[in-house]
Write a protein that holds these residues in place. Structure first.
Motif, PDB file in Angstrom:
ATOM      1  N   ALA A  81       0.823  -1.212   0.000  1.00 36.19           N
ATOM      2  CA  ALA A  81       0.000   0.000   0.000  1.00 36.19           C
ATOM      3  C   ALA A  81       0.855   1.259   0.000  1.00 36.19           C
ATOM      4  CB  ALA A  81      -0.932  -0.008   1.212  1.00 36.19           C
ATOM      5  N   GLY A  82       1.969   1.246   0.747  1.00 35.52           N
ATOM      6  CA  GLY A  82       2.818   2.431   0.866  1.00 35.52           C
ATOM      7  C   GLY A  82       3.473   2.817  -0.444  1.00 35.52           C
ATOM      8  N   VAL A  83       3.941   1.830  -1.200  1.00 36.72           N
ATOM      9  CA  VAL A  83       4.538   2.108  -2.511  1.00 36.72           C
ATOM     10  C   VAL A  83       3.491   2.691  -3.450  1.00 36.72           C
ATOM     11  CG1 VAL A  83       5.610   1.059  -4.546  1.00 36.72           C
ATOM     12  CG2 VAL A  83       6.339   0.372  -2.255  1.00 36.72           C
ATOM     13  N   ALA A  84       2.283   2.120  -3.424  1.00 43.22           N
ATOM     14  CA  ALA A  84       1.196   2.655  -4.244  1.00 43.22           C
ATOM     15  C   ALA A  84       0.883   4.092  -3.854  1.00 43.22           C
ATOM     16  CB  ALA A  84      -0.053   1.779  -4.095  1.00 43.22           C
ATOM     17  N   MET A  85       0.895   4.372  -2.560  1.00 40.02           N
ATOM     18  CA  MET A  85       0.626   5.722  -2.074  1.00 40.02           C
ATOM     19  C   MET A  85       1.707   6.688  -2.559  1.00 40.02           C
ATOM     20  SD  MET A  85      -0.181   6.818   1.860  1.00 40.02           S
ATOM     21  CE  MET A  85      -1.358   5.493   1.981  1.00 40.02           C
ATOM     22  N   ALA A  86       2.977   6.259  -2.499  1.00 38.35           N
ATOM     23  CA  ALA A  86       4.081   7.106  -2.949  1.00 38.35           C
ATOM     24  C   ALA A  86       3.964   7.421  -4.436  1.00 38.35           C
ATOM     25  CB  ALA A  86       5.417   6.416  -2.664  1.00 38.35           C
ATOM     26  N   ILE A  87       3.624   6.419  -5.237  1.00 33.36           N
ATOM     27  CA  ILE A  87       3.496   6.633  -6.681  1.00 33.36           C
ATOM     28  C   ILE A  87       2.288   7.502  -7.000  1.00 33.36           C
ATOM     29  CG2 ILE A  87       3.034   5.467  -8.880  1.00 33.36           C
ATOM     30  CD1 ILE A  87       4.700   3.114  -7.834  1.00 33.36           C
ATOM     31  N   SER A  88       1.166   7.273  -6.302  1.00 36.73           N
ATOM     32  CA  SER A  88      -0.050   8.039  -6.595  1.00 36.73           C
ATOM     33  C   SER A  88       0.113   9.515  -6.260  1.00 36.73           C
ATOM     34  CB  SER A  88      -1.253   7.454  -5.831  1.00 36.73           C
ATOM     35  OG  SER A  88      -1.100   7.626  -4.433  1.00 36.73           O
ATOM     36  N   LEU A  89       0.906   9.829  -5.237  1.00 34.53           N
ATOM     37  CA  LEU A  89       1.082  11.225  -4.816  1.00 34.53           C
ATOM     38  C   LEU A  89       2.361  11.865  -5.357  1.00 34.53           C
ATOM     39  CD1 LEU A  89       0.013  10.904  -1.057  1.00 34.53           C
ATOM     40  CD2 LEU A  89      -1.314  11.910  -2.916  1.00 34.53           C
ATOM     41  N   GLY A  90       3.387  11.056  -5.596  1.00 38.06           N
ATOM     42  CA  GLY A  90       4.673  11.614  -6.018  1.00 38.06           C
ATOM     43  C   GLY A  90       5.127  11.191  -7.395  1.00 38.06           C
ATOM     44  N   GLY A  91       4.333  10.365  -8.081  1.00 35.41           N
ATOM     45  CA  GLY A  91       4.723   9.895  -9.402  1.00 35.41           C
ATOM     46  C   GLY A  91       5.767   8.801  -9.330  1.00 35.41           C
ATOM     47  N   SER A  92       6.173   8.318 -10.489  1.00 40.08           N
ATOM     48  CA  SER A  92       7.137   7.218 -10.535  1.00 40.08           C
ATOM     49  C   SER A  92       8.490   7.624  -9.955  1.00 40.08           C
ATOM     50  CB  SER A  92       7.311   6.734 -11.979  1.00 40.08           C
ATOM     51  OG  SER A  92       7.761   7.795 -12.811  1.00 40.08           O
ATOM     52  N   GLY A  93       8.821   8.915  -9.984  1.00 41.88           N
ATOM     53  CA  GLY A  93      10.086   9.387  -9.450  1.00 41.88           C
ATOM     54  C   GLY A  93      10.237   9.147  -7.967  1.00 41.88           C
ATOM     55  N   ALA A  94       9.122   8.960  -7.250  1.00 40.56           N
ATOM     56  CA  ALA A  94       9.191   8.688  -5.810  1.00 40.56           C
ATOM     57  C   ALA A  94       9.964   7.404  -5.532  1.00 40.56           C
ATOM     58  CB  ALA A  94       7.785   8.595  -5.224  1.00 40.56           C
ATOM     59  N   ILE A  95       9.938   6.467  -6.495  1.00 36.15           N
ATOM     60  CA  ILE A  95      10.638   5.201  -6.296  1.00 36.15           C
ATOM     61  C   ILE A  95      12.148   5.411  -6.224  1.00 36.15           C
ATOM     62  CG2 ILE A  95      11.029   2.903  -7.256  1.00 36.15           C
ATOM     63  CD1 ILE A  95       8.158   3.544  -6.185  1.00 36.15           C
ATOM     64  N   PHE A  96      12.673   6.323  -7.047  1.00 39.09           N
ATOM     65  CA  PHE A  96      14.105   6.608  -7.011  1.00 39.09           C
ATOM     66  C   PHE A  96      14.515   7.113  -5.634  1.00 39.09           C
ATOM     67  CE2 PHE A  96      17.535   9.737  -7.269  1.00 39.09           C
ATOM     68  CZ  PHE A  96      18.534   8.997  -7.879  1.00 39.09           C
ATOM     69  N   TRP A  97      13.728   8.029  -5.077  1.00 40.06           N
ATOM     70  CA  TRP A  97      14.068   8.589  -3.772  1.00 40.06           C
ATOM     71  C   TRP A  97      13.851   7.573  -2.655  1.00 40.06           C
ATOM     72  CZ3 TRP A  97      17.133  12.408  -4.145  1.00 40.06           C
ATOM     73  CH2 TRP A  97      17.063  13.244  -5.258  1.00 40.06           C
ATOM     74  N   MET A  98      12.965   6.605  -2.901  1.00 36.85           N
ATOM     75  CA  MET A  98      12.803   5.506  -1.958  1.00 36.85           C
ATOM     76  C   MET A  98      14.076   4.645  -1.932  1.00 36.85           C
ATOM     77  SD  MET A  98       9.622   2.786  -1.773  1.00 36.85           S
ATOM     78  CE  MET A  98       8.391   4.040  -1.439  1.00 36.85           C
ATOM     79  N   TRP A  99      14.681   4.453  -3.113  1.00 30.38           N
ATOM     80  CA  TRP A  99      15.942   3.712  -3.188  1.00 30.38           C
ATOM     81  C   TRP A  99      17.065   4.460  -2.467  1.00 30.38           C
ATOM     82  CZ3 TRP A  99      15.391   2.910  -9.176  1.00 30.38           C
ATOM     83  CH2 TRP A  99      14.486   1.864  -9.414  1.00 30.38           C
ATOM     84  N   ILE A 100      17.125   5.770  -2.700  1.00 35.69           N
ATOM     85  CA  ILE A 100      18.194   6.573  -2.092  1.00 35.69           C
ATOM     86  C   ILE A 100      18.104   6.524  -0.571  1.00 35.69           C
ATOM     87  CG2 ILE A 100      19.112   8.920  -1.790  1.00 35.69           C
ATOM     88  CD1 ILE A 100      19.811   7.613  -4.462  1.00 35.69           C
ATOM     89  N   ILE A 101      16.906   6.725  -0.026  1.00 33.73           N
ATOM     90  CA  ILE A 101      16.766   6.718   1.434  1.00 33.73           C
ATOM     91  C   ILE A 101      17.050   5.332   1.992  1.00 33.73           C
ATOM     92  CG2 ILE A 101      14.295   6.162   1.645  1.00 33.73           C
ATOM     93  CD1 ILE A 101      16.289   8.794   3.640  1.00 33.73           C
ATOM     94  N   ALA A 102      16.831   4.278   1.183  1.00 34.80           N
ATOM     95  CA  ALA A 102      17.144   2.924   1.636  1.00 34.80           C
ATOM     96  C   ALA A 102      18.652   2.704   1.693  1.00 34.80           C
ATOM     97  CB  ALA A 102      16.499   1.894   0.717  1.00 34.80           C
ATOM     98  N   LEU A 103      19.381   3.148   0.666  1.00 29.55           N
ATOM     99  CA  LEU A 103      20.835   2.991   0.648  1.00 29.55           C
ATOM    100  C   LEU A 103      21.477   3.754   1.803  1.00 29.55           C
ATOM    101  CD1 LEU A 103      21.631   3.207  -3.176  1.00 29.55           C
ATOM    102  CD2 LEU A 103      21.918   1.218  -1.686  1.00 29.55           C
ATOM    103  N   LEU A 104      21.012   4.992   2.021  1.00 29.71           N
ATOM    104  CA  LEU A 104      21.518   5.757   3.154  1.00 29.71           C
ATOM    105  C   LEU A 104      21.049   5.139   4.474  1.00 29.71           C
ATOM    106  CD1 LEU A 104      20.934   9.406   1.843  1.00 29.71           C
ATOM    107  CD2 LEU A 104      23.118   8.197   2.023  1.00 29.71           C
ATOM    108  N   GLY A 105      19.809   4.664   4.472  1.00 27.52           N
ATOM    109  CA  GLY A 105      19.226   4.093   5.686  1.00 27.52           C
ATOM    110  C   GLY A 105      19.895   2.800   6.120  1.00 27.52           C
ATOM    111  N   MET A 106      20.581   2.114   5.211  1.00 28.62           N
ATOM    112  CA  MET A 106      21.296   0.894   5.594  1.00 28.62           C
ATOM    113  C   MET A 106      22.362   1.216   6.638  1.00 28.62           C
ATOM    114  SD  MET A 106      21.594  -0.974   1.867  1.00 28.62           S
ATOM    115  CE  MET A 106      22.598  -2.359   2.408  1.00 28.62           C
ATOM    116  N   ALA A 107      23.045   2.355   6.470  1.00 28.22           N
ATOM    117  CA  ALA A 107      24.056   2.756   7.451  1.00 28.22           C
ATOM    118  C   ALA A 107      23.406   3.152   8.767  1.00 28.22           C
ATOM    119  CB  ALA A 107      24.888   3.909   6.900  1.00 28.22           C
TER     120      ALA A 107
END
Length: 468
Positions: A81-107
């Motif tokens: 549901a959260g990914v769908a919410m991100a895409i519906s409100l932020g467009g497909s580009g939200a997925i890129f920023w989801m990846w970035i926060i995940a890579l940084l969030g690993m640390a």
């Protein structure tokens, strides 16, 4: 009035103020720098450390169970549901920023999990407990701040998060089978009660059985859908990257929305920096017996949750070429996308997947909040009974509440937890760095990986007997 208060706080944390977006980016960059990009340098070792991860003892669960418990809480509505919410409100580009926060969030996830292990305690049953409240109290000697975090945790994981997960399950079942949320909510409560009454060990055993199965099934389905639509993949990737930087026809106006919703939903999914996963990390008897070992384990959890599972949901949605309205959409959008690929069976698949994903979060959330009962001297039969009753009541309420009500409360609780936790782990950075250097030195020299307090300078003090 309550809705107005919640909206005002969320507006400061996530809205115009965007405090948490900057804070999370800072934390990810800070720990990536201080730990010298450990999430990239030791990417392969992150998997290697899982060897021997099924070992446990009477004091703690195994590292594999801790990983599965952490994934149980992470892998839930945020992935579907959260990914769908991100895409519906932020467009497909939200997925890129989801990846970035995940890579940084690993640390960030590595750092907080190391602290959860170091400052863990034993409860009245001689089992390990821990989390941010414990390392704030023991490492920083700030008991008032520990209480503030625990209260935010009880509001989030003890009450609203499980309500939100139940809401998504009930919504998916209602969309697919037209079953009233009253009935599905009652069933969720009964099944959850039968598992959580056994405490952390019971929840860990449940997670160990369910999480690998459901994760592999979902990834396999996404891979099949991708292969069937392989000719559309290049255009999809171009759209993600151009939308992420406001370079497509939507223009720069969509850039802020893509960043905001990608980061917000990315955090909600992987929970890095929120202070939740250290509870699972603290409950483990790690192998090797060193706090840093759990840092690697939970760093792997961030990767699997967001880079793998959230990406699978994004691929399914974007390859379906649905109309993105700009209005908040949840699990219904994921179901519609799956129906495009699999026909009417897609709805049933998503209903089953979200029910499993979200339900594992429901029971793991209970364990996180229950770990903090020890802090308030409520780690007894009466305390657990009262907490369990309130928790199950909120699960039933959540199944029958509205989407915006539940997500608003969840966002506020998560935001308040994150504020306190990032402040704490930033102050405890010297301890995190010293522990990591000790581990890497022993690894390089081929010495015993067993942790000893006399080898490392730490802030504050650990509970006597835990590391002796």
């Amino acid at each position: 009035m309550i809705n107005d208060i919640v909206s005002s706080i969320n507006n400061i944390l996530w809205g115009q103020g965007q405090i948490l977006i900057y804070l999370l980016l800072f934390a990810g960059c800070w720990f990536s720098f201080k730990l010298r990009l450990i999430q990239l340098r030791h990417f392969r070792y992150m998997f290697t450390v899982m060897k021997g991860s099924t070992q446990s003892n009477k004091s703690g669960i195994s590292s594999f169970q801790a990983l599965c418990t952490g994934l149980s809480a992470r892998v839930g509505t945020g992935n579907l549901a959260g990914v769908a919410m991100a895409i519906s409100l932020g467009g497909s580009g939200a997925i890129f920023w989801m990846w970035i926060i995940a890579l940084l969030g690993m640390a960030t996830g590595f750092a907080e999990s190391v602290l959860g292990q170091l400052y863990k305690v034993r409860d009245e049953h001689k089992e390990f407990r821990g989390g941010p409240a414990y390392y704030i109290r023991a490492g920083l000697n700030k008991p008032w701040l520990a209480i503030c975090f625990s209260l935010a945790l009880f509001l989030g994981y003890g009450l609203t998060f499980s309500a939100m997960q139940a809401n998504t399950i009930a919504d998916a079942i209602n969309n697919t089978f037209a079953i009233s949320p009253i009935y599905s909510g009652a069933v969720i409560v009964v099944i959850a009660a039968s598992i959580v009454i056994g405490g952390l060990r019971s929840i860990a055993r449940f997670a160990e059985l369910i999480v690998p199965f459901m994760g592999l099934a979902f990834v396999a389905t996404a891979i099949i859908i991708t292969l069937l639509n392989i000719e559309l993949v290049p255009d999809m990737l171009v759209d993600i990257f151009t939308s992420a930087f406001g370079l497509n026809e939507a223009g720069a106006g969509a850039l802020g929305a893509a960043i905001k919703h990608g980061v917000q939903r990315g955090l909600y999914s992987n929970e890095a920096g929120a202070g939740s996963v250290p509870h699972a990390a603290a409950g483990a008897s790690p192998y090797p017996n060193h706090p840093v070992a759990q840092g690697y384990v939970q760093m792997l959890g961030v990767f699997l949750d967001t880079i793998v599972l959230c990406s699978c949901t994004a691929v399914v949605i974007l390859l379906a070429n649905l109309n993105i309205s700009g209005e908040m959409e949840g699990i219904g959008m994921t179901q519609d996308a799956m129906a495009v690929h699999l026909g009417s069976g897609g709805n049933y698949f998503v209903a089953a997947a979200i029910s499993l994903f979200a339900f594992t979060s429901v029971v793991a959330n209970y364990a996180y909040a229950e770990s903090n009962l020890h802090l308030f001297k409520l780690d007894n039969k009466l305390g657990r009974t009262l907490y369990t009753g309130v928790y199950l009541a909120m699960v039933f309420w959540g199944a029958n509440a509205t989407l915006k009500q539940v997500w608003g409360l969840a966002d506020m609780a998560l935001g308040l937890m994150t504020l306190v936790n990032i402040y704490a782990i930033t102050l405890l950075t010297p301890t995190i760095v010293n522990l990591t250097q000790d581990y890497l030195t022993k690894l390089k020299q081929g010495k015993s990986m067993e942790f000893s307090l006399k080898d490392v300078k730490i802030q504050g003090k650990t509970e006597p007997g835990v590391w002796s």
